[in-house]
Design a protein around this motif. Structure first.
Motif, PDB file in Angstrom:
ATOM      1  N   TYR A   2      12.044  -6.567 -23.472  1.00  0.00           N
ATOM      2  CA  TYR A   2      12.749  -5.297 -23.664  1.00  0.00           C
ATOM      3  C   TYR A   2      12.781  -4.919 -25.133  1.00  0.00           C
ATOM      4  O   TYR A   2      12.563  -3.773 -25.503  1.00  0.00           O
ATOM      5  CB  TYR A   2      14.170  -5.404 -23.112  1.00  0.00           C
ATOM      6  CG  TYR A   2      14.964  -4.137 -23.289  1.00  0.00           C
ATOM      7  CD1 TYR A   2      14.892  -3.130 -22.328  1.00  0.00           C
ATOM      8  CD2 TYR A   2      15.759  -3.933 -24.409  1.00  0.00           C
ATOM      9  CE1 TYR A   2      15.600  -1.951 -22.487  1.00  0.00           C
ATOM     10  CE2 TYR A   2      16.465  -2.761 -24.574  1.00  0.00           C
ATOM     11  CZ  TYR A   2      16.387  -1.778 -23.600  1.00  0.00           C
ATOM     12  OH  TYR A   2      17.088  -0.617 -23.772  1.00  0.00           O
ATOM     13  N   PHE A   5       9.405  -3.581 -26.221  1.00  0.00           N
ATOM     14  CA  PHE A   5       9.185  -2.214 -25.746  1.00  0.00           C
ATOM     15  C   PHE A   5       9.986  -1.228 -26.596  1.00  0.00           C
ATOM     16  O   PHE A   5       9.471  -0.204 -27.040  1.00  0.00           O
ATOM     17  CB  PHE A   5       9.599  -2.113 -24.277  1.00  0.00           C
ATOM     18  CG  PHE A   5       9.306  -0.775 -23.661  1.00  0.00           C
ATOM     19  CD1 PHE A   5       8.078  -0.537 -23.063  1.00  0.00           C
ATOM     20  CD2 PHE A   5      10.247   0.242 -23.682  1.00  0.00           C
ATOM     21  CE1 PHE A   5       7.799   0.696 -22.494  1.00  0.00           C
ATOM     22  CE2 PHE A   5       9.976   1.474 -23.131  1.00  0.00           C
ATOM     23  CZ  PHE A   5       8.747   1.692 -22.530  1.00  0.00           C
ATOM     24  N   ARG A  78       9.294   3.438 -18.084  1.00  0.00           N
ATOM     25  CA  ARG A  78      10.082   2.237 -18.341  1.00  0.00           C
ATOM     26  C   ARG A  78      10.153   1.338 -17.104  1.00  0.00           C
ATOM     27  O   ARG A  78      10.704   1.747 -16.076  1.00  0.00           O
ATOM     28  CB  ARG A  78      11.498   2.613 -18.774  1.00  0.00           C
ATOM     29  CG  ARG A  78      11.552   3.292 -20.137  1.00  0.00           C
ATOM     30  CD  ARG A  78      12.975   3.636 -20.520  1.00  0.00           C
ATOM     31  NE  ARG A  78      13.031   4.111 -21.888  1.00  0.00           N
ATOM     32  CZ  ARG A  78      13.255   3.339 -22.940  1.00  0.00           C
ATOM     33  NH1 ARG A  78      13.417   2.032 -22.775  1.00  0.00           N
ATOM     34  NH2 ARG A  78      13.305   3.850 -24.154  1.00  0.00           N
ATOM     35  N   HIS A  82      13.612  -2.542 -18.391  1.00  0.00           N
ATOM     36  CA  HIS A  82      13.794  -1.759 -19.606  1.00  0.00           C
ATOM     37  C   HIS A  82      14.605  -0.493 -19.368  1.00  0.00           C
ATOM     38  O   HIS A  82      14.626   0.402 -20.213  1.00  0.00           O
ATOM     39  CB  HIS A  82      12.435  -1.370 -20.200  1.00  0.00           C
ATOM     40  CG  HIS A  82      11.541  -2.532 -20.460  1.00  0.00           C
ATOM     41  ND1 HIS A  82      10.172  -2.416 -20.510  1.00  0.00           N
ATOM     42  CD2 HIS A  82      11.820  -3.849 -20.676  1.00  0.00           C
ATOM     43  CE1 HIS A  82       9.631  -3.612 -20.745  1.00  0.00           C
ATOM     44  NE2 HIS A  82      10.617  -4.482 -20.847  1.00  0.00           N
TER      45      HIS A  82
END
Length: 267
Positions: A2, A5, A78, A82
């Motif tokens: 996460y 990202f 996403r 996420h």
């Protein structure tokens, strides 16, 4: 993952280079109006094509100059781990009034719902660019529904029969409910915006009039009076009908027709 990202997304946002920039773990692609980022190349490519199609469909109702946004709309795909929002998507504002839409990208995400997310982001951006930030919550929900279904059915025309069957089996909503619903409030009943747009077309409204009504609704204007006047101009005075009566009659005419659809080979 996460954090990776989020870091890569922030890096791209800060640099302003959303599309076509290769970075480890993050894929990106763009067109004239959208930039798409995600973790999988195939998904990014599909959504990029879908967003480009949304512009082609939107141009049926919106002028090109109104779509000349100063910055592209950012679509962030996403994965489940996420996501920090509820629902299918989250729309937020970035610098210079540009729009970002985060889409919950998992196996359950359907093409239909993806079309809705992209349509909402596009019309929010149009409203802000042409009418100011306040217009983003004032735009009428039926326009989003109409555009989303237009896009979806252009790719999956065979689904029209299911949409039609559902509408035939459901009591028609009051037209005022459809016209008055704004993005900041409740959504319109399922596909009601699409059927309103089709009713305008089947009612033989001239193209400039239809486009004007659509654009007024995006600006948050209640088009009931303008729609009544437009319909009245197409009928002798003796045949003028209350707007709700016109709505019910147009739905009945559309629902009673026989349709033949052919599946497209598109994505």
């Amino acid at each position: 993952m996460y954090r990776l990202f989020a870091f890569l997304l922030l890096t791209l946002c800060a640099s302003g280079a959303f599309a076509r920039q290769a970075m480890p773990g993050l894929r990106s692609m763009g067109n004239e109006h959208f930039d798409v980022i995600g973790l999988h190349s195939r998904s990014v490519s599909h959504v990029n094509e879908l967003s480009a199609l949304s512009i082609q469909i939107a141009e049926r109702y919106l002028p090109p100059e109104g779509l000349a946004f100063p910055a592209n709309i950012l679509i962030s795909l996403r994965p489940k781990d996420h996501v920090d929002f509820k629902g299918d998507c989250r729309i937020s504002l970035a610098e210079r009034g540009s729009v970002q839409v985060d889409i919950r990208w998992e196996d359950s995400m359907s093409l239909e719902r993806c079309c809705y997310a992209i349509s909402e982001a596009l019309l929010v951006q149009y409203a802000i660019y042409n009418h100011g930030i306040e217009a983003s919550n004032m735009l009428r929900s039926w326009t989003i529904d109409a555009l989303a279904n237009d896009i979806y059915l252009s790719l999956r025309p065979s689904e029209f029969i299911d949409l039609l069957k559902t509408a035939q089996e459901t009591e028609a909503p009051e037209l005022t409910e459809v016209l008055e619903a704004s993005r900041s409030g409740l959504a319109v009943p399922n596909a009601a915006g699409y059927w309103l747009l089709q009713a305008m077309k089947s009612g033989n409204l001239e193209r400039p009039v239809l486009r004007s009504l659509f654009q007024q609704a995006i600006a948050g204007i209640d088009i009931e009076g303008a729609l009544t006047a437009a319909i009245g101009s197409r009928r002798p005075a003796a045949e003028l009908l209350p707007l709700q009566t016109w709505w019910v009659q147009e739905l009945s005419l559309m629902f009673d027709q026989e349709y033949e659809v052919v599946e497209t080979m598109g994505v």
